[in-house]
Motif scaffolding. Structure first.
Motif, PDB file in Angstrom:
ATOM      1  N   LYS A   1       0.904  -1.329  -0.129  1.00 42.91           N
ATOM      2  CA  LYS A   1      -0.152  -0.044  -0.054  1.00 42.91           C
ATOM      3  C   LYS A   1       0.920   1.305   0.131  1.00 42.91           C
ATOM      4  CE  LYS A   1      -4.184  -1.597   1.899  1.00 42.91           C
ATOM      5  NZ  LYS A   1      -5.158  -1.566   0.921  1.00 42.91           N
ATOM      6  N   VAL A   2       2.158   1.289   0.617  1.00 39.75           N
ATOM      7  CA  VAL A   2       2.961   2.402   0.639  1.00 39.75           C
ATOM      8  C   VAL A   2       4.068   2.246  -0.153  1.00 39.75           C
ATOM      9  CG1 VAL A   2       2.050   2.873   3.023  1.00 39.75           C
ATOM     10  CG2 VAL A   2       4.202   1.395   2.545  1.00 39.75           C
ATOM     11  N   LEU A   3       4.555   1.221  -0.773  1.00 43.65           N
ATOM     12  CA  LEU A   3       5.843   1.174  -1.534  1.00 43.65           C
ATOM     13  C   LEU A   3       5.928   2.129  -2.718  1.00 43.65           C
ATOM     14  CD1 LEU A   3       7.213  -2.609  -1.459  1.00 43.65           C
ATOM     15  CD2 LEU A   3       8.240  -0.363  -0.276  1.00 43.65           C
ATOM     16  N   PRO A   4       4.827   2.068  -3.490  1.00 44.70           N
ATOM     17  CA  PRO A   4       5.063   3.003  -4.814  1.00 44.70           C
ATOM     18  C   PRO A   4       5.244   4.277  -4.438  1.00 44.70           C
ATOM     19  CG  PRO A   4       3.154   1.228  -5.153  1.00 44.70           C
ATOM     20  CD  PRO A   4       3.593   1.182  -3.496  1.00 44.70           C
TER      21      PRO A   4
ATOM     22  N   ARG B   1       5.732   4.737 -22.785  1.00 49.50           N
ATOM     23  CA  ARG B   1       4.601   4.429 -23.368  1.00 49.50           C
ATOM     24  C   ARG B   1       3.860   3.245 -23.005  1.00 49.50           C
ATOM     25  NH1 ARG B   1       6.184   0.116 -26.608  1.00 49.50           N
ATOM     26  NH2 ARG B   1       8.485   0.349 -27.617  1.00 49.50           N
ATOM     27  N   ASP B   2       4.641   2.544 -22.056  1.00 50.40           N
ATOM     28  CA  ASP B   2       3.926   1.472 -21.370  1.00 50.40           C
ATOM     29  C   ASP B   2       4.643   0.908 -20.090  1.00 50.40           C
ATOM     30  OD1 ASP B   2       2.096  -0.956 -21.824  1.00 50.40           O
ATOM     31  OD2 ASP B   2       4.106  -2.051 -21.722  1.00 50.40           O
ATOM     32  N   VAL B   3       3.763   0.762 -19.314  1.00 51.00           N
ATOM     33  CA  VAL B   3       4.070   0.393 -17.781  1.00 51.00           C
ATOM     34  C   VAL B   3       3.797  -1.142 -17.302  1.00 51.00           C
ATOM     35  CG1 VAL B   3       4.105   0.757 -15.427  1.00 51.00           C
ATOM     36  CG2 VAL B   3       3.974   2.751 -17.108  1.00 51.00           C
ATOM     37  N   THR B   4       4.443  -2.154 -16.845  1.00 49.59           N
ATOM     38  CA  THR B   4       4.111  -3.436 -16.466  1.00 49.59           C
ATOM     39  C   THR B   4       4.784  -3.681 -15.182  1.00 49.59           C
ATOM     40  OG1 THR B   4       4.509  -4.318 -18.604  1.00 49.59           O
ATOM     41  CG2 THR B   4       4.219  -5.791 -16.921  1.00 49.59           C
ATOM     42  N   VAL B   5       3.926  -4.050 -14.077  1.00 47.88           N
ATOM     43  CA  VAL B   5       4.199  -3.961 -12.762  1.00 47.88           C
ATOM     44  C   VAL B   5       3.796  -5.391 -12.048  1.00 47.88           C
ATOM     45  CG1 VAL B   5       3.625  -3.201 -10.683  1.00 47.88           C
ATOM     46  CG2 VAL B   5       3.574  -1.604 -12.365  1.00 47.88           C
ATOM     47  N   THR B   6       4.682  -6.140 -11.452  1.00 52.72           N
ATOM     48  CA  THR B   6       4.486  -7.239 -10.880  1.00 52.72           C
ATOM     49  C   THR B   6       4.986  -7.200  -9.194  1.00 52.72           C
ATOM     50  OG1 THR B   6       6.686  -8.467 -11.330  1.00 52.72           O
ATOM     51  CG2 THR B   6       5.020  -9.038 -12.777  1.00 52.72           C
ATOM     52  N   THR B   7       4.226  -8.012  -8.437  1.00 50.60           N
ATOM     53  CA  THR B   7       4.365  -7.752  -6.864  1.00 50.60           C
ATOM     54  C   THR B   7       4.466  -9.041  -6.132  1.00 50.60           C
ATOM     55  OG1 THR B   7       1.830  -7.739  -6.345  1.00 50.60           O
ATOM     56  CG2 THR B   7       2.997  -5.522  -6.912  1.00 50.60           C
TER      57      THR B   7
ATOM     58  N   GLU C   1      -1.613   0.476 -10.813  1.00 56.28           N
ATOM     59  CA  GLU C   1      -1.242  -0.960 -10.853  1.00 56.28           C
ATOM     60  C   GLU C   1      -1.112  -1.738  -9.943  1.00 56.28           C
ATOM     61  OE1 GLU C   1      -0.787  -2.630 -14.165  1.00 56.28           O
ATOM     62  OE2 GLU C   1      -1.672  -0.545 -14.873  1.00 56.28           O
ATOM     63  N   VAL C   2      -0.507  -1.307  -8.623  1.00 55.31           N
ATOM     64  CA  VAL C   2      -0.452  -2.299  -7.492  1.00 55.31           C
ATOM     65  C   VAL C   2      -1.716  -2.202  -6.710  1.00 55.31           C
ATOM     66  CG1 VAL C   2       0.905  -2.384  -5.495  1.00 55.31           C
ATOM     67  CG2 VAL C   2       2.166  -1.460  -7.394  1.00 55.31           C
ATOM     68  N   ASN C   3      -2.111  -1.041  -6.398  1.00 60.00           N
ATOM     69  CA  ASN C   3      -3.431  -0.869  -5.314  1.00 60.00           C
ATOM     70  C   ASN C   3      -4.466  -0.523  -6.068  1.00 60.00           C
ATOM     71  OD1 ASN C   3      -1.621  -1.160  -3.087  1.00 60.00           O
ATOM     72  ND2 ASN C   3      -0.609   0.463  -3.595  1.00 60.00           N
TER      73      ASN C   3
END
Length: 314
Positions: A161-164, A183-189, A309-311
Motif C-alpha cells: 500500500k505504501v511502497l509505490p 509508453r507502457d508500464v508493467t508491474v509485478t508484486t 497498477e499495484v493498489n
C-alpha cells in the motif's frame, strides 16, 4: 531562520539535520504532547501540539511538512496562504490535481515551495544525469534501478500500500528526467504480509527500457542498499550505495567502456543534509530552487501510474 516542523515520524530525519546547524530555530509539532515533547527534546527543540501556530505565528519563515501524504497538499496550500515558504516531504500530493494546485499557487506568489527530492542530491545520480545531458557515452538504452531495504524505521509499514508512493517516487524521478514518460508500464508484486513486500516495474520507451525494483523483504542487518546500472550506446555506468543504521550513505560509481573500467570520484554527501542545505541556500538568495513543485509533476504522474497498477484506483 525559524522553522515549524510538522510531524514526529519521518520529521525526525529532518530534525537531525536542523539540529546540526546553528542558523535555524525549530519548533516540532505533533498530535500527542508527550510523544512530541520527547521527539523534540532529542534534538533540543521546542514542541507544540497546536498546528495552527505554524501558520498564524508570523515568526515562522518555513513550514516543513512531514505528515501523511493526504495532508501534504492541503497543508502546503495553507502555508502559502499564510505567507510561509514550504518544504514538503515526498510525494508532493497523493493525486495530480492536488499537486497542480500547489504548483499553481506557488507560481502565483513569491514564496518558495520545495519537494524533498533528496535523490537529486546523491552524487552518483548526478553522474548519471550529467552523462545523459552531455551525451558522454551516447544514447541511454537501458536503465535498471534497485532499492532493497530492511525495516529500519520502527512502526513504519513498507507494504504494497505504501511502497509505490513512498519508496519508488525517487526512481520515477530518475527515469522521467533521463528518459521522459514511458509508453507502457508493467508491474509485478509479491507480499510477505501487510508491511513487507516487493514491487518490480518495467517501462517501455522508443529505443529504451527501464526497470525499478523495490523491496522491503530484507533482514535488518542488511540495512538499506540501492543503485543503478545505466547502459548507453558507448558504455555503462554502474552505481551501488549502502546505508547502515547511522543513516550515512556510502556510494561508488564505475564507468565501463571498450577501453576498460574505472571508478569515478564522488564527493562525500548525505543527501538529506544536502537537500536541506539547498533549501536554506535558496531562501538566503544564494541558489536557484532545484526541487520546485513544477519539476516533480512527471515523476509524480509515473509514480501514481505504478501505484494504480499495484493498489488500484485510490
Amino acid at each position: 531562520m525559524k522553522i515549524a516542523l510538522l510531524g514526529t515520524g519521518f520529521g525526525q530525519a529532518h530534525a537531525a539535520v536542523y539540529a546540526a546547524r546553528d542558523d535555524v530555530e525549530v519548533v516540532m509539532f505533533g498530535r500527542d504532547p508527550d510523544k512530541t515533547a520527547k521527539a523534540a527534546g532529542r534534538f533540543g527543540f521546542a514542541s507544540g501540539t497546536d498546528v495552527e501556530a505554524a501558520f498564524e505565528d508570523d515568526s515562522f519563515d518555513l513550514v516543513d511538512i512531514c505528515l501523511p501524504i493526504g495532508l501534504h497538499a492541503p497543508f502546503a496550500l495553507r502555508a502559502l496562504e499564510a505567507g510561509k515558504h514550504v518544504l514538503v516531504e515526498l510525494p508532493l500530493a497523493g493525486d495530480l490535481a492536488a499537486a497542480r494546485r500547489v504548483t499553481e499557487a506557488a507560481a502565483r506568489g513569491d514564496r518558495h515551495v520545495f519537494v524533498d527530492m533528496f535523490e537529486r542530491f546523491i552524487p552518483a545520480n548526478q553522474v548519471l544525469l550529467d552523462a545523459v545531458d552531455q551525451g558522454t557515452y551516447g544514447r541511454l538504452e537501458q536503465l535498471t534501478l534497485w532499492n532493497l531495504t530492511a525495516h529500519l524505521w520502527p512502526g513504519a509499514s513498507l507494504g504494497l500500500k505504501v511502497l509505490p508512493l513512498e519508496a519508488m517516487h525517487s526512481d520515477m524521478d530518475l527515469i522521467t528526467r533521463t528518459l521522459g514518460l514511458p509508453r507502457d508500464v508493467t508491474v509485478t508484486t509479491v507480499a510477505r504480509d501487510g508491511d513487507s513486500a516487493a514491487v518490480e516495474a518495467t517501462f517501455a520507451f522508443d529505443g529504451a527500457i527501464a526497470r525499478s525494483s523495490v523491496s522491503s523483504l530484507m533482514p535488518k542487518p542488511w540495512g538499506a542498499r540501492g543503485g543503478y546500472t545505466a547502459t548507453f550506446e558507448g558504455g555503462v555506468l554502474d552505481a551501488a550505495s549502502t546505508m547502515g543504521f547511522d543513516g550515512k550513505p556510502t556510494g561508488t560509481v564505475t564507468a565501463c567502456t571498450a577501453d576498460g573500467a574505472r571508478e569515478l570520484p564522488l564527493p562525500p554527501a548525505d543527501q538529506y543534509t544536502a537537500m536541506i542545505g539547498h533549501v536554506l541556500d535558496v531562501l538566503r538568495g544564494e541558489a536557484e530552487n532545484r526541487i520546485a513543485p513544477d519539476s516533480v509533476l512527471d515523476a509524480l504522474r509515473l509514480t501514481l501510474d505504478v501505484d494504480r497498477e499495484v493498489n488500484g484506483p485510490r
